[in-house]
Scaffold this motif. Structure first.
Motif, PDB file in Angstrom:
ATOM      1  N   ALA A 220       0.835  -1.204   0.000  1.00 38.09           N
ATOM      2  CA  ALA A 220       0.000   0.000   0.000  1.00 38.09           C
ATOM      3  C   ALA A 220       0.867   1.249   0.000  1.00 38.09           C
ATOM      4  CB  ALA A 220      -0.923  -0.010   1.216  1.00 38.09           C
ATOM      5  N   ASP A 221       1.964   1.250   0.767  1.00 35.51           N
ATOM      6  CA  ASP A 221       2.846   2.417   0.799  1.00 35.51           C
ATOM      7  C   ASP A 221       3.394   2.726  -0.591  1.00 35.51           C
ATOM      8  OD1 ASP A 221       2.513   2.668   3.540  1.00 35.51           O
ATOM      9  OD2 ASP A 221       4.199   1.329   3.977  1.00 35.51           O
ATOM     10  N   ILE A 222       3.942   1.719  -1.228  1.00 32.64           N
ATOM     11  CA  ILE A 222       4.550   1.931  -2.542  1.00 32.64           C
ATOM     12  C   ILE A 222       3.470   2.263  -3.578  1.00 32.64           C
ATOM     13  CG2 ILE A 222       5.835   0.807  -4.410  1.00 32.64           C
ATOM     14  CD1 ILE A 222       7.333  -0.770  -2.269  1.00 32.64           C
ATOM     15  N   GLY A 223       2.353   1.529  -3.529  1.00 30.30           N
ATOM     16  CA  GLY A 223       1.279   1.775  -4.490  1.00 30.30           C
ATOM     17  C   GLY A 223       0.738   3.186  -4.389  1.00 30.30           C
ATOM     18  N   ASP A 224       0.534   3.670  -3.147  1.00 32.09           N
ATOM     19  CA  ASP A 224       0.011   5.032  -2.987  1.00 32.09           C
ATOM     20  C   ASP A 224       0.993   6.071  -3.508  1.00 32.09           C
ATOM     21  OD1 ASP A 224      -2.310   4.101  -1.921  1.00 32.09           O
ATOM     22  OD2 ASP A 224      -1.744   4.444   0.181  1.00 32.09           O
ATOM     23  N   GLN A 225       2.278   5.889  -3.228  1.00 32.55           N
ATOM     24  CA  GLN A 225       3.258   6.887  -3.672  1.00 32.55           C
ATOM     25  C   GLN A 225       3.374   6.906  -5.201  1.00 32.55           C
ATOM     26  OE1 GLN A 225       6.935   7.453  -1.400  1.00 32.55           O
ATOM     27  NE2 GLN A 225       6.136   6.011   0.153  1.00 32.55           N
ATOM     28  N   VAL A 226       3.341   5.729  -5.816  1.00 32.39           N
ATOM     29  CA  VAL A 226       3.382   5.687  -7.284  1.00 32.39           C
ATOM     30  C   VAL A 226       2.125   6.324  -7.856  1.00 32.39           C
ATOM     31  CG1 VAL A 226       3.360   4.151  -9.294  1.00 32.39           C
ATOM     32  CG2 VAL A 226       4.880   3.666  -7.358  1.00 32.39           C
ATOM     33  N   ARG A 227       1.000   5.979  -7.299  1.00 28.81           N
ATOM     34  CA  ARG A 227      -0.276   6.532  -7.783  1.00 28.81           C
ATOM     35  C   ARG A 227      -0.299   8.051  -7.625  1.00 28.81           C
ATOM     36  NH1 ARG A 227      -5.690   5.219  -8.530  1.00 28.81           N
ATOM     37  NH2 ARG A 227      -7.165   6.772  -7.776  1.00 28.81           N
ATOM     38  N   HIS A 228       0.115   8.536  -6.483  1.00 30.39           N
ATOM     39  CA  HIS A 228       0.068   9.983  -6.231  1.00 30.39           C
ATOM     40  C   HIS A 228       1.033  10.750  -7.116  1.00 30.39           C
ATOM     41  CE1 HIS A 228      -1.535   9.056  -1.913  1.00 30.39           C
ATOM     42  NE2 HIS A 228      -2.436   8.866  -2.842  1.00 30.39           N
ATOM     43  N   ALA A 229       2.131  10.101  -7.482  1.00 33.54           N
ATOM     44  CA  ALA A 229       3.106  10.783  -8.326  1.00 33.54           C
ATOM     45  C   ALA A 229       2.614  10.924  -9.759  1.00 33.54           C
ATOM     46  CB  ALA A 229       4.435  10.029  -8.297  1.00 33.54           C
ATOM     47  N   PHE A 230       1.997   9.871 -10.280  1.00 35.56           N
ATOM     48  CA  PHE A 230       1.683   9.862 -11.712  1.00 35.56           C
ATOM     49  C   PHE A 230       0.209  10.138 -12.005  1.00 35.56           C
ATOM     50  CE2 PHE A 230       5.644   7.590 -11.317  1.00 35.56           C
ATOM     51  CZ  PHE A 230       6.398   8.137 -12.350  1.00 35.56           C
ATOM     52  N   TYR A 231      -0.691   9.655 -11.190  1.00 37.35           N
ATOM     53  CA  TYR A 231      -2.096  10.033 -11.370  1.00 37.35           C
ATOM     54  C   TYR A 231      -2.411  11.278 -10.557  1.00 37.35           C
ATOM     55  CZ  TYR A 231      -7.130  10.203 -10.964  1.00 37.35           C
ATOM     56  OH  TYR A 231      -8.436  10.652 -10.966  1.00 37.35           O
ATOM     57  N   GLY A 232      -2.022  11.258  -9.291  1.00 36.56           N
ATOM     58  CA  GLY A 232      -2.283  12.384  -8.420  1.00 36.56           C
ATOM     59  C   GLY A 232      -2.969  11.955  -7.144  1.00 36.56           C
ATOM     60  N   ALA A 233      -2.669  12.682  -6.077  1.00 38.99           N
ATOM     61  CA  ALA A 233      -3.367  12.472  -4.811  1.00 38.99           C
ATOM     62  C   ALA A 233      -4.551  13.435  -4.791  1.00 38.99           C
ATOM     63  CB  ALA A 233      -2.441  12.740  -3.626  1.00 38.99           C
ATOM     64  N   GLU A 234      -5.744  12.877  -4.706  1.00 37.04           N
ATOM     65  CA  GLU A 234      -6.939  13.733  -4.755  1.00 37.04           C
ATOM     66  C   GLU A 234      -7.121  14.440  -3.410  1.00 37.04           C
ATOM     67  OE1 GLU A 234     -11.690  13.112  -5.191  1.00 37.04           O
ATOM     68  OE2 GLU A 234     -10.439  12.165  -6.737  1.00 37.04           O
ATOM     69  N   ALA A 235      -7.050  15.778  -3.449  1.00 35.68           N
ATOM     70  CA  ALA A 235      -7.209  16.549  -2.227  1.00 35.68           C
ATOM     71  C   ALA A 235      -8.679  16.714  -1.880  1.00 35.68           C
ATOM     72  CB  ALA A 235      -6.540  17.915  -2.393  1.00 35.68           C
ATOM     73  N   LEU A 236      -9.460  17.112  -2.847  1.00 32.44           N
ATOM     74  CA  LEU A 236     -10.893  17.296  -2.628  1.00 32.44           C
ATOM     75  C   LEU A 236     -11.574  17.501  -3.975  1.00 32.44           C
ATOM     76  CD1 LEU A 236     -11.748  20.901  -1.420  1.00 32.44           C
ATOM     77  CD2 LEU A 236      -9.522  20.307  -2.328  1.00 32.44           C
ATOM     78  N   ARG A 237     -12.867  17.594  -3.931  1.00 29.32           N
ATOM     79  CA  ARG A 237     -13.667  17.937  -5.105  1.00 29.32           C
ATOM     80  C   ARG A 237     -14.525  19.145  -4.748  1.00 29.32           C
ATOM     81  NH1 ARG A 237     -15.815  11.981  -7.224  1.00 29.32           N
ATOM     82  NH2 ARG A 237     -13.806  10.909  -6.998  1.00 29.32           N
ATOM     83  N   VAL A 238     -14.577  20.082  -5.679  1.00 28.28           N
ATOM     84  CA  VAL A 238     -15.378  21.283  -5.441  1.00 28.28           C
ATOM     85  C   VAL A 238     -16.411  21.395  -6.560  1.00 28.28           C
ATOM     86  CG1 VAL A 238     -13.576  22.502  -4.199  1.00 28.28           C
ATOM     87  CG2 VAL A 238     -13.718  22.749  -6.671  1.00 28.28           C
ATOM     88  N   LEU A 239     -17.590  21.887  -6.205  1.00 35.77           N
ATOM     89  CA  LEU A 239     -18.642  22.094  -7.189  1.00 35.77           C
ATOM     90  C   LEU A 239     -18.571  23.539  -7.661  1.00 35.77           C
ATOM     91  CD1 LEU A 239     -20.984  20.613  -8.560  1.00 35.77           C
ATOM     92  CD2 LEU A 239     -22.500  21.580  -6.807  1.00 35.77           C
ATOM     93  N   ARG A 240     -18.287  23.699  -8.948  1.00 35.33           N
ATOM     94  CA  ARG A 240     -18.166  25.031  -9.537  1.00 35.33           C
ATOM     95  C   ARG A 240     -19.216  25.153 -10.635  1.00 35.33           C
ATOM     96  NH1 ARG A 240     -12.214  26.058 -11.002  1.00 35.33           N
ATOM     97  NH2 ARG A 240     -12.723  25.153 -13.025  1.00 35.33           N
ATOM     98  N   GLY A 241     -20.282  25.883 -10.314  1.00 35.46           N
ATOM     99  CA  GLY A 241     -21.388  25.943 -11.252  1.00 35.46           C
ATOM    100  C   GLY A 241     -22.034  24.576 -11.358  1.00 35.46           C
TER     101      GLY A 241
END
Length: 1015
Positions: free
Chosen positions: A715-736
């Motif tokens: 999980a540690d390695i998978g999360d770091q690889v995922r966050h580097a290349f796909y991205g770590a999702e901080a949040l979602r905001v509704l805009r319009g």
């Protein structure tokens, strides 16, 4: 009611006026709405491969729902970043109950990945689009997106437009890109930064406080919606020194979902928009609302951006409605002319008035029956046009006969109606029953065509009231006005006398001969039946689901290998666009087409040439597609190319669809490739697709013992690889109206190449960093583009078109008898089934076997009751097979393949054919009761009922004739049913006028031999 002058007129006016008012309020659409009896479970798992989605999402959902009641079949698709499980609801099960059970079952799943979104569960519904709108211009993507959203918002704010959505756009994102050196310099991970952004960028409700002045709400307002607002967030704070803010270590910008997706219209970047209709809106009202709003919409757009409306279904609705109304009017006119030839004009007029009375009267009940005005319901009225007048003809002709004998008007009307009340009642019932099987065709196909029997049965019910109550009253009070129309009356009487002479001098002697040689007549008739049926059985006639209906759009889809670079897709797109432009320029230019649209979505290139209405352009859509195929030629390096002239219309989709299933995906790949290669060798097949596309190149990362010794987990390695290349999702905001994802990841320059993966540093629990290659082994491979499953097994669907369509059955026979058995022998465990059109055809035919059997039994019972006989209903029903003969000959004459629509016409024909035989046998029985011999009685019955039988036959054919001979391609999918009914009744009448008396006489011979006096 005959003696009452007011009541019949009031009843007729109520039906006419009430129906007219209801017809203005009833829902209007191109095709009837239908329910998709499926429940869909969709789970987004961003960044995951199809195998990961299958393992982590699809399999748990399948397992959770597999034991639920009411589910017929489970289908699933695992694609990159998402998985969908579709559950087909069993016929008769309650959709809402199944939906609630699925919700509860999926809600109990606890093993879905943490990075996956919450499952979305929905009862599948079908929205009806009205038009496509292209917002295009030579501007940057962000400006074009803002303009498209502005157009959408302006349209939704206008009256008459309720639903509009942008089509094929990339999702909005905010990219927070932090270089590796900044992370290491500050001892941060992207997961930590994402958590900090999440904490700082949201509003928080603080409850409330009670004061002497009232309650005060407390709220922390830190909401951020735009990229420029995120830079001030502190990511490192402390007592020593100034805080480090996000903008100091990251590049923050507005962006789009990281997917290869682009579209052009007439050479300019474009964003498409679909406008839908809802509830009681009609295509015309929505289209008018959009066109009315356009001047205001365009006034607010930059001069470099234009808006073009294409594929307006209101035009299609108007064209097809006018086509059907024109055919209906011509049919009505033909019926009136035919009636006027055989009957007095006033009698013909009142008989014809029964048609609009029955039609408008039926409109009173259609909303309660959930029927709208559509192409199918309008066609149903045309089908009923010639049939519905049959009962009025029999009633009117009988009354007319009594008047010719010198009886007064009212007694003639009473006696004439009374004589045929029972035959008319049972003939209408048999008509209703004959159409009933069309109500029970399963699936979406059946829901659409169930409109026809619903409308026809409603019309028949009103026609019964009109024929037995309203028409006799009108004829009873019709004054003799022959003097005012002396010339017309003389001509009509001359024709009537000539027709009577034809009966006496031609038909009656011929009938006497055939009855005398009744066994030869019967043998000859059944020989004709056998020979005719042998034509389709031998394969000399093609058999298809339904004829294709060309649209006003020529479509092409090119599939490239997954992972193909964007420039390769653009090169293929440009080649296809240039090819279709050459076709357009060589065949009328602007007189042929209004625009060309092309889109790229990952490895798929879709193109559409929007064409002018059929009457305005020089060549058909099918011809455009053929020329386009020739101009484009063979495109090297692509997986498949498919051209379509009928996308989305009845009869659309591949002609052949074979689904292969096996647990081993490699064996599936081998089998699908082999089957596709073999299909290519069959002459009539085109656009063969093996259904399998190799996925993108893939790196499989396996952690080593060194990683475990450092305290690292998968999980540690998978999360770091995922966050580097796909991205770590901080949040979602509704805009319009848009949901915007905020992602923390590497800059684009640090995630372009293979070396960026191999040189990546992994943070270990003690805060240090190690190269990824020291703690994991990287194995190169290739994944799958999508994984399809049905009932827990992986599947691949091989598809092909057939040209000409009439050869489809021969291709299917070759598959069934040769190719597929050999394929299963060479691939143990492999199973196959026909899907797509063949599945619909199989379901329809299976339903016909059951429903038609029941219908024949009911018709037999309906005939046996009034005749009080077990044998005579069989004589009458002997006419039914000869309707099939006429239908087959009609298809051969008109150049049409047999189809399911043809079979529907043949089934409905059964009730119509029976009616003519019914009135003949009824009269023969009446003469028998008067003491006349059987041979003389049946001969008199043939001569006496010749005129009404011919009238009903000719009016039925006349009502359908405009549709049968319609040349418009838009009506092509409905014409086979009209051919079956029209030609079937013609041929069956010609046979039954000679065959039914012969069978009647043969039965009397058998009774005499057996010594029976009564049946």
């Amino acid at each position: 009611m005959v003696c009452h002058r007011v009541a019949p007129n009031l009843l007729m006016l109520a039906l006419l006026v009430g129906g007219l008012i209801m017809s203005l309020q009833i829902q209007k659409q191109v095709f009837p709405e239908f329910q998709l009896d499926t429940v869909a479970v969709s789970v987004a798992y961003p960044g995951a491969t199809p195998e990961e989605v299958e393992r982590a999402v699809v399999l748990p959902v399948e397992e959770a729902v597999s034991g639920l009641d009411g589910i017929e079949e489970i289908r699933a698709t695992a694609a990159e970043g998402s998985g969908t499980v579709t559950l087909e609801v069993r016929t008769g099960a309650d959709r809402q109950t199944v939906y609630q059970d699925v919700q509860q079952a999926v809600g109990r799943i606890t093993t879905l990945p943490a990075d996956a979104d919450q499952p979305e569960i929905s009862l599948s519904s079908r929205r009806v689009d009205v038009m496509d709108i292209q917002i295009h211009g030579d501007v940057d993507p962000w400006t074009l997106r803002q303009a498209a959203e502005q157009v959408r918002d302006r349209l939704l704010d206008s009256d008459g437009v309720s639903q509009a959505e942008l089509d094929g756009v990339r999702g909005l994102q905010i990219h927070i890109e932090i270089p590796e050196r900044e992370l290491r310099a500050h001892g941060l991970t992207r997961s930590q930064v994402a958590g900090t952004v999440r904490d700082y960028a949201r509003d928080r409700a603080g409850g409330s406080v009670e004061t002497s002045g009232g309650e005060i709400l407390l709220r922390v307002t830190e909401r951020r919606e735009w990229a420029r607002e995120f830079g001030s967030i502190p990511v490192i704070t402390g007592t020593a020194g100034a805080p480090v803010r996000l903008g100091d270590i990251a590049t923050i910008r507005e962006g789009f979902e990281n997917i290869d997706r682009a579209a052009i219209f007439n050479g300019e970047p474009t964003i498409g928009m679909e406008v839908f209709r809802v509830e009681n809106q009609t295509p015309i009202t929505v289209s008018e609302a959009v066109h009315a709003a356009m001047p205001r919409v365009l006034a607010d757009l930059p001069a470099s951006i234009d808006v073009t409306i294409e594929d307006d279904n209101s035009d299609v609705y108007s064209q097809r409605l006018n086509l059907l109304l024109t055919n209906g009017f011509l049919g009505l006119l033909l019926v009136l002319v035919l009636l006027s030839l055989f009957l007095e004009f006033k009698l013909a007029f009142w008989v014809t008035v029964g048609i609009p009375t029955a039609f408008l009267g039926a409109f009173l009940f259609l909303p309660a029956l959930d029927v709208s005005i559509s192409m199918v319901s309008m066609f149903a009225f045309i089908v009923a046009l010639g049939i519905v007048v049959d009962d009025a003809i029999v009633a009117g002709e009988n009354i007319y006969e009594y008047r010719q004998r010198g009886m007064d008007l009212i007694p003639a009307a009473v006696q004439g109606a009374r004589d045929i009340a029972v035959p008319i009642t049972f003939s209408i019932l048999t008509n209703m029953v004959a159409f009933a099987p069309l109500l029970f065709i399963p699936g979406t196909f059946g829901q659409i065509w169930a409109v026809i029997p619903t409308v026809v049965i409603a019309v028949f019910a009103i026609s019964w009231v009109e024929a037995l109550f309203i028409l006799p009253a009108h004829l009873a009070h019709t004054r003799d006005e022959r003097r005012s129309r002396e010339a017309l009356h003389r001509r009509q009487q001359a024709f009537s006398d000539a027709f009577r002479r034809f009966i006496d001098r031609r038909y009656r002697p011929l009938l006497a001969i055939t009855v005398r040689w009744r066994y030869v007549t019967t043998a000859a008739a059944f020989a004709i039946l056998v020979v005719t049926l042998a034509v389709p059985v031998s394969g000399k006639m093609g058999f298809i689901l339904m004829p294709k209906v060309e649209g006003n759009r020529a479509d092409a889809t090119v599939t490239l290998p997954v992972g193909s670079p964007m420039h390769r897709a653009e090169a293929v797109r440009d080649r296809m666009v240039e090819a279709v432009h050459r076709v357009i320029d060589a065949n009328g230019g602007d007189q042929l087409a209004t625009g060309v649209y092309a889109s790229i979505n990952e490895n798929r290139v879709r193109l559409a040439a929007y064409l002018r209405p059929p009457a305005e352009r020089p060549i058909s859509t099918a011809e455009v597609v053929r020329l386009w195929r020739e101009e484009a030629g063979t495109i090297p390096g692509v997986e498949s190319v498919r051209y379509e002239s009928d996308r989305g219309g009845p009869g659309g989709g591949p002609a052949v669809s074979v689904e292969l299933a096996h647990a081993n995906i490699d064996m599936l790949e081998q089998a699908s490739e082999r089957l596709a290669d073999e299909l290519e060798t069959l002459g009539p097949t085109t656009d063969v697709d093996d259904g399998y596309t190799p996925g993108k190149r893939q790196f499989d990362i396996d952690i080593t013992e060194a990683a475990r010794s450092l305290g690292l987990t998968a999980a540690d390695i998978g999360d770091q690889v995922r966050h580097a290349f796909y991205g770590a999702e901080a949040l979602r905001v509704l805009r319009g109206r848009n949901e915007v994802r905020v992602l923390v990841r590497r800059p684009e320059a640090e995630r372009r190449g293979v070396e960026d993966v191999e040189n990546m540093l992994i943070r270990i629990p003690d805060g240090g960093w190690v190269p990824l290659t020291e703690v994991a082994e990287i194995e190169r491979g290739r994944g799958y583009t999508t994984i399809s499953r049905r009932d827990h097994r992986r599947t691949v669907t091989v598809t092909a078109d057939v040209d000409p369509p009439g050869e489809t059955q021969r291709v299917l026979d070759t598959l069934r008898q040769e190719l597929l058995p050999a394929l299963t022998d060479d691939h143990p465990g492999l199973t196959w089934s026909f899907q797509g059109r063949q599945e619909s055809m199989r379901d329809a035919i299976n339903s016909f076997f059951t429903s038609v059997t029941l219908v024949l039994l009911v018709i037999y019972a309906l005939l046996a009751i009034p005749f009080r006989s077990y044998i005579q209903p069989l004589i009458i029903m002997a006419a039914i097979p000869f309707g099939v003969v006429g239908a087959i000959l009609g298809h051969l004459l008109m150049g049409y393949n047999l189809s399911i629509i043809s079979i529907m016409g043949v089934i409905a024909l059964g009730g119509v054919v029976v009616n003519d035989a019914l009135v003949m046998i009824d009269y023969a029985n009446a003469r028998r009761r008067e003491g006349v011999s059987p041979i003389e009685a049946v001969t008199e019955a043939g001569a006496r009922r010749f005129r009404p039988i011919m009238l009903t036959t000719l009016t039925t054919f006349g009502g359908l004739a405009p549709m049968i001979f319609e040349t418009s391609r838009q009506a092509r999918f409905m014409i086979p049913m009209a051919i079956s009914l029209g030609y079937g009744i013609l041929f069956a009448t010609a046979i039954l006028l000679l065959l039914i008396p012969s069978l009647y006489a043969i039965v009397e011979d058998l009774r005499r031999i057996a010594g029976f006096q009564n049946d």
